[in-house]
Design an enzyme around this catalytic site. Structure first.
Site: not given
Length: 312
Positions: A210, A123, A65, A63
């Protein structure tokens, strides 16, 4: 899979289906459907329901963001109608907005689950490191105008590789029942003005990547020493952590499953990094307790040592 595989338009697909999805997350609240804002899930379910002429519910491998992009998000659903490969792909894309696209569809066994069957997620965070602000790339990179020492960032990042308690890098509102995650690798590289933080693990906490990037940039700028990442990790306290990097630079680029599922292999994105030439599946998944657990008991969420493994 090649870049120009043709979709079958004669044989209806039966059983559970998996799809590869690409999207620009700039205009969405994230993947998960919400009642008060546009979501990737909502757009996909609307488009697929139009193709099937019946309601469709999708499940995703992760999921993402608000504002986060994806070049290889994997979803699965149980179709209420029979359509061909071409029918699903072309039909869905005709009903999707221009910032979301279906790349492929494939029939999978009924025990396949896009989230619970995943062995690894990957990622890439992309920074443009130059004096002037980016224009054409502004929606999918983060601009940093201070010179970054990429070698120092890469060395500092190695303190996070392996199975660790990532409490210092989780968002305050993170709902995971455990802060433990296993990072398979974390690499920081430069391609001209592009600085890429490439990270793969079994799963990630809310805002974890992040927050890692925010701390690594402090190392790259020279504001922190190379032992900074290890020190933050040992603190296990988000209140003493660094800033959270913007969502726009983050791209969900790969999900890995057992080879038996035979999902298509694709060039790893985002497009700015196609020149690296890497495709999904090229790197072996490191052997670990969490990977062995998933391979042996794919729907279990509790590790043998009592910790519960989040699969989101």
């Amino acid at each position: 899979m090649t870049l120009f595989d043709r979709f079958d338009e004669t044989t209806p697909l039966t059983g559970r289906l998996a799809m590869g999805i690409e999207y620009d997350g700039s205009g969405y609240c994230g993947f998960q459907r919400l009642s008060h804002a546009a979501s990737i899930q909502g757009a996909l379910e609307h488009a697929l329901s139009r193709v099937a002429n019946a309601p469709v519910r999708v499940h995703a491998s992760g999921r993402t963001d608000s504002g986060v992009h994806a070049t290889r998000q994997i979803i699965h659903f149980d179709p209420p109608a029979l359509r061909t490969e071409k029918g699903w792909v072309f039909g869905a894309n005709a009903n999707l907005p221009r910032d979301i696209a279906v790349r492929w569809v494939k029939a999978v066994p009924d025990d396949f689950h896009s989230r619970l069957s995943a062995l690894a997620r990957r990622y890439r965070y992309v920074l443009v490191n130059q004096l002037h602000r980016p224009v054409l790339e502004r929606a999918n990179v983060t601009w940093c105008r201070d010179p970054l020492d990429v070698d120092a960032m890469h060395r500092a990042a190695q303190a996070l590789v392996g199975e660790n308690d990532f409490s210092s890098f989780r968002a305050a509102g993170c709902r995971s029942k455990t802060p433990w995650r296993h990072l398979h690798f974390l690499e920081v590289t430069r391609h001209g003005p592009l600085v890429t933080v490439d990270i793969q693990g079994n799963a990630f906490l809310h805002h974890m990547i992040r927050n890692v990037v925010g701390a690594l940039v402090s190392v790259g700028r020279g504001a922190q020493q190379e032992d900074y990442m290890g020190r933050l990790l040992a603190l296990k306290d988000r209140k003493q952590g660094d800033v959270t990097a913007p969502a726009c630079g983050l791209h969900f680029v790969d999900v890995r499953y057992e080879e038996a599922f035979a999902l298509p292999e694709e060039p790893l994105g985002p497009g700015l990094l196609f020149s690296t030439g890497e495709w999904t599946g090229e790197r072996p998944i490191p052997d670990s307790h969490m990977v062995r657990l998933r391979r042996g008991r794919p729907r279990m969420a509790e590790c043998g040592n009592g910790r519960r493994e989040s699969v989101s």
